[in-house]
Write a protein that holds these residues in place. Structure first.
Motif, PDB file in Angstrom:
ATOM      1  N   PRO A   1      70.318 -25.844  39.893  1.00  7.38           N
ATOM      2  CA  PRO A   1      69.935 -26.494  38.762  1.00  7.38           C
ATOM      3  C   PRO A   1      68.345 -25.632  38.751  1.00  7.38           C
ATOM      4  O   PRO A   1      67.964 -25.472  40.381  1.00  7.38           O
ATOM      5  N   ALA A   2      67.496 -25.217  37.580  1.00  8.17           N
ATOM      6  CA  ALA A   2      66.147 -24.705  38.280  1.00  8.17           C
ATOM      7  C   ALA A   2      65.240 -25.791  39.142  1.00  8.17           C
ATOM      8  O   ALA A   2      64.781 -24.191  39.581  1.00  8.17           O
ATOM      9  N   ASN A   3      65.095 -26.454  39.313  1.00 16.32           N
ATOM     10  CA  ASN A   3      63.767 -27.183  40.589  1.00 16.32           C
ATOM     11  C   ASN A   3      65.168 -26.946  41.612  1.00 16.32           C
ATOM     12  O   ASN A   3      64.139 -26.415  42.808  1.00 16.32           O
ATOM     13  N   GLN A   4      66.615 -26.479  42.159  1.00 13.22           N
ATOM     14  CA  GLN A   4      66.727 -26.693  43.481  1.00 13.22           C
ATOM     15  C   GLN A   4      67.232 -24.899  43.903  1.00 13.22           C
ATOM     16  O   GLN A   4      66.741 -24.630  44.790  1.00 13.22           O
ATOM     17  N   THR A   5      67.344 -23.819  42.324  1.00 12.64           N
ATOM     18  CA  THR A   5      67.107 -22.447  42.704  1.00 12.64           C
ATOM     19  C   THR A   5      65.843 -21.941  42.920  1.00 12.64           C
ATOM     20  O   THR A   5      65.679 -21.508  43.416  1.00 12.64           O
TER      21      THR A   5
ATOM     22  N   ILE B   1      70.908 -20.696  36.368  1.00 12.35           N
ATOM     23  CA  ILE B   1      70.260 -21.687  36.133  1.00 12.35           C
ATOM     24  C   ILE B   1      70.804 -22.440  35.690  1.00 12.35           C
ATOM     25  O   ILE B   1      71.536 -22.166  34.200  1.00 12.35           O
ATOM     26  N   CYS B   2      71.306 -22.967  36.209  1.00 12.67           N
ATOM     27  CA  CYS B   2      72.691 -24.359  35.037  1.00 12.67           C
ATOM     28  C   CYS B   2      72.251 -25.902  35.012  1.00 12.67           C
ATOM     29  O   CYS B   2      71.837 -26.643  36.350  1.00 12.67           O
ATOM     30  N   GLU B   3      71.720 -26.394  34.409  1.00 12.60           N
ATOM     31  CA  GLU B   3      71.162 -28.118  33.666  1.00 12.60           C
ATOM     32  C   GLU B   3      72.160 -28.556  34.077  1.00 12.60           C
ATOM     33  O   GLU B   3      73.150 -28.906  32.966  1.00 12.60           O
ATOM     34  N   LYS B   4      72.364 -29.101  35.300  1.00 12.14           N
ATOM     35  CA  LYS B   4      74.128 -29.992  35.380  1.00 12.14           C
ATOM     36  C   LYS B   4      73.604 -31.027  36.651  1.00 12.14           C
ATOM     37  O   LYS B   4      72.461 -31.058  36.958  1.00 12.14           O
ATOM     38  N   PRO B   5      73.930 -32.171  36.220  1.00 11.48           N
ATOM     39  CA  PRO B   5      73.478 -33.221  36.231  1.00 11.48           C
ATOM     40  C   PRO B   5      73.485 -33.132  38.326  1.00 11.48           C
ATOM     41  O   PRO B   5      75.124 -32.183  38.739  1.00 11.48           O
TER      42      PRO B   5
ATOM     43  N   TRP C   1      77.074 -30.504  41.816  1.00 13.05           N
ATOM     44  CA  TRP C   1      76.922 -29.604  42.569  1.00 13.05           C
ATOM     45  C   TRP C   1      77.024 -29.720  43.730  1.00 13.05           C
ATOM     46  O   TRP C   1      77.450 -28.600  44.037  1.00 13.05           O
TER      47      TRP C   1
END
Length: 63
Positions: free
Chosen positions: A22-26, A54-58, A62
């Motif tokens: 996800p964008a915030n973790q990356t 960047i993959c927006e998943k819940p 992950w």
């Protein structure tokens, strides 16, 4: 750092890093990586290749 060390670092294969998430973790991982590289003098003039996906998943998917 000597000129010879800089030349050797340029000829070495690039450090390859793959960040997926996800964008915030990356973004957080990339920020931490930048701090690590900035603190290490042996990383000066070293080529770094970073692949970002960047993959927006819940978050639970992950883990």
């Amino acid at each position: 750092m000597t000129t010879l060390t800089r030349i050797v670092n340029r000829l070495r294969r690039p450090l390859r890093i793959r960040l997926v998430g996800p964008a915030n973790q990356t973004a957080a991982a990339l920020h931490g990586l930048a701090h690590m590289v900035n603190r290490r003098p042996d990383m000066a003039d070293r080529r770094i290749r970073i692949d970002l996906t960047i993959c927006e998943k819940p978050l639970r998917e992950w883990r």
